[in-house]
Design an enzyme around this catalytic site. Sequence first.
Site, short mmCIF file in Angstrom:
data_model
loop_
_atom_site.label_atom_id
_atom_site.label_comp_id
_atom_site.label_asym_id
_atom_site.label_seq_id
_atom_site.Cartn_x
_atom_site.Cartn_y
_atom_site.Cartn_z
N ALA A 1 0.85 -1.20 0.00
CA ALA A 1 0.00 0.00 0.00
C ALA A 1 0.89 1.24 0.00
O ALA A 1 1.38 1.66 1.05
CB ALA A 1 -0.93 0.01 1.21
N THR B 1 12.39 6.20 5.15
CA THR B 1 13.63 6.99 5.13
C THR B 1 14.19 7.11 6.54
O THR B 1 13.46 7.43 7.48
CB THR B 1 13.35 8.39 4.53
OG1 THR B 1 12.82 8.20 3.23
CG2 THR B 1 14.64 9.22 4.45
N GLN C 1 22.49 25.97 -31.94
CA GLN C 1 21.12 26.24 -31.50
C GLN C 1 20.49 25.02 -30.80
O GLN C 1 19.69 25.17 -29.87
CB GLN C 1 20.27 26.65 -32.71
CG GLN C 1 19.03 27.39 -32.32
CD GLN C 1 18.26 27.85 -33.54
OE1 GLN C 1 17.98 27.06 -34.45
NE2 GLN C 1 17.92 29.11 -33.58
N GLU D 1 6.75 10.54 -1.91
CA GLU D 1 5.77 11.58 -1.50
C GLU D 1 4.59 11.66 -2.46
O GLU D 1 3.99 12.71 -2.65
CB GLU D 1 6.43 12.94 -1.38
CG GLU D 1 7.51 12.97 -0.34
CD GLU D 1 7.11 13.68 0.93
OE1 GLU D 1 6.19 14.51 0.90
OE2 GLU D 1 7.70 13.38 1.96
N GLY D 2 4.27 10.53 -3.09
CA GLY D 2 3.18 10.49 -4.06
C GLY D 2 3.72 10.61 -5.46
O GLY D 2 4.40 11.59 -5.80
N1 COS Z 1 -6.62 17.36 3.50
C1 COS Z 1 -7.65 17.04 4.29
N2 COS Z 1 -8.51 16.03 4.02
C2 COS Z 1 -8.29 15.33 2.90
C3 COS Z 1 -7.23 15.60 2.03
C4 COS Z 1 -6.38 16.68 2.36
N3 COS Z 1 -5.35 17.01 1.58
N4 COS Z 1 -7.26 14.73 0.99
C5 COS Z 1 -8.30 13.93 1.19
N5 COS Z 1 -8.94 14.30 2.35
C6 COS Z 1 -10.15 13.71 2.93
C7 COS Z 1 -11.29 13.70 1.92
O1 COS Z 1 -12.00 14.91 1.96
C8 COS Z 1 -12.11 12.53 2.40
O2 COS Z 1 -12.84 12.99 3.54
P1 COS Z 1 -14.23 12.31 4.05
O3 COS Z 1 -13.87 11.03 4.69
O4 COS Z 1 -14.77 13.30 5.03
O5 COS Z 1 -15.09 12.13 2.85
C9 COS Z 1 -11.08 11.57 2.90
O6 COS Z 1 -9.91 12.34 3.22
C10 COS Z 1 -10.72 10.49 1.90
O7 COS Z 1 -10.24 11.11 0.72
P2 COS Z 1 -10.18 10.38 -0.69
O8 COS Z 1 -11.53 9.76 -0.96
O9 COS Z 1 -9.65 11.34 -1.68
O10 COS Z 1 -9.15 9.18 -0.38
P3 COS Z 1 -8.51 8.07 -1.32
O11 COS Z 1 -8.41 6.81 -0.57
O12 COS Z 1 -9.20 8.04 -2.64
O13 COS Z 1 -6.98 8.56 -1.51
C11 COS Z 1 -5.11 9.77 -2.41
C12 COS Z 1 -6.58 9.76 -1.92
C13 COS Z 1 -4.85 8.82 -3.54
C14 COS Z 1 -4.89 11.20 -2.88
C15 COS Z 1 -4.17 9.46 -1.22
O14 COS Z 1 -4.28 8.10 -0.84
C16 COS Z 1 -2.71 9.78 -1.50
O15 COS Z 1 -2.28 10.94 -1.39
N6 COS Z 1 -1.92 8.77 -1.89
C17 COS Z 1 -0.48 8.95 -2.11
C18 COS Z 1 0.22 8.70 -0.84
C19 COS Z 1 1.63 9.16 -0.87
O16 COS Z 1 1.95 10.28 -1.24
N7 COS Z 1 2.51 8.29 -0.42
C20 COS Z 1 3.88 8.60 -0.27
C21 COS Z 1 4.27 8.25 1.12
S1 COS Z 1 5.13 9.43 1.95
S2 COS Z 1 6.96 9.15 1.40
#
Ligand code: COS
Length: 388
Positions: free
Chosen positions: A130, A158, A279, A363-364
């Site tokens: 995940a 990290t 160029q 970070e996504g």
């Molecule tokens: N701030 C506050 N709330 C947020 C938010 C944000 N930036 N993004 C989403 N939410 C809230 C939504 O509003 C929703 O709220 P409700 O439960 O009240 O409806 C809830 O969180 C779920 O959001 P969503 O349906 O968009 O969730 P998903 O499971 O579809 O996932 C993504 C969204 C894909 C954007 C998320 O899982 C993600 O960012 N994944 C990448 C993770 C990542 O960057 N990993 C790297 C690890 S760190 S090195």
Amino acid sequence: MIELTLTDEQKQLQQTARKFADEVMAPVAQEHDEKHQFPHEVIAQAFELGLLNLGIPAEHGGVGFSIVDQTIIGEELAAGCVGMATSMIANDLAFLPITIGGTAEQKEKFVRPFTEELRYASFALTEPNAGSDVAGMTTVITEDGDDYVINGSKMWITNGSHAEQFSLFGKTDPKAGHRGITCVVVPGDAKGISRGRPEKKMGQNASDTIGLTFEDVRVPKANRIGAEGEGFKIAMKTLDASRPITACFAVGVARKAMEHAIAYSQERKAFKQPIANFQAIQFMIAEMAMKVHAARLCTLQAAALVDAKERSSMISSYAKALAADFAMEVTTNAVQVFGGYGYSKEYPVEKLMRDAKLIQIYEGTSQIQRMVIAREIYGGLNLSGGLV
Ligand code: COS
């Protein structure tokens, strides 16, 4: 009028970080990359100089740099060596969930000690199965009296080998999807934590990246950050704030590759003249300059939105995707400008190209950023980031 100039203090910070990058990081960057060696001695110097734990608020013992200031510093550190910079910023990533969702008492307990001596903390969100799908995590946090008991695995952590504390996300209610995720602080010496061997990576080899296993790891419930089930939102807010920092790393890497390409194009001769006269090369360099500049501006705006406590999800994702994708393109073209030498480890640009690749992933991924952007668009948010 829009102010786009740095203050005198910011220029000073930039100079301090640039000097550190040039004099302390860059001279040992290649060796650390080749030996996959953790830069503890470089990080120790950064700690002494105040270039570590940048975001810890002043009331909890830190310097409390704004995210804008952190992006200014981060670009410089990444230009020195982004693998090292990734390990240097890992504490701040680990502290963000605590500063976002923790009580004043928790911030004192879990953050202040890191300002007093050099210690490492890690952000533990991603799992072997995940990464992009945060809500799909399977680590379980079970209640047992006044304690929580943690079972599961984390991946790509990290500084995981060195961490004395983890900001860990797991499910207190596995049936509730993202609403069942909770954040807890886990001491690194808790019984039941196994640390994997450092991953052998393509780039950013100075940073330490490992997998972790948690087997019946017990922590007091008092270590919970925010309410049960609030972990997903804390994680998303953390990423909104940290993505501009990742974006500035991409700007630093791209800028460094561009600087090398400009210098080399003026030295290298072909057809009796410097290749900078052609160029084909000039256009590549001009593209690099445009992209570095655009990525930097977008990054600064995302950082400013975080500082203004406005929801920055979309602009943070613009910055992260734009800067990471540009860095990949700029570093690839820098290798192209160097020709055969660009492909050689004797020259600096191949490392920059390998290092840049990771910025499109951690970070996504660049695809996840587009997903966040598209959701905000179809969710009807204002696309202008306040500019139109
Ligand atoms: N701030 C506050 N709330 C947020 C938010 C944000 N930036 N993004 C989403 N939410 C809230 C939504 O509003 C929703 O709220 P409700 O439960 O009240 O409806 C809830 O969180 C779920 O959001 P969503 O349906 O968009 O969730 P998903 O499971 O579809 O996932 C993504 C969204 C894909 C954007 C998320 O899982 C993600 O960012 N994944 C990448 C993770 C990542 O960057 N990993 C790297 C690890 S760190 S090195």
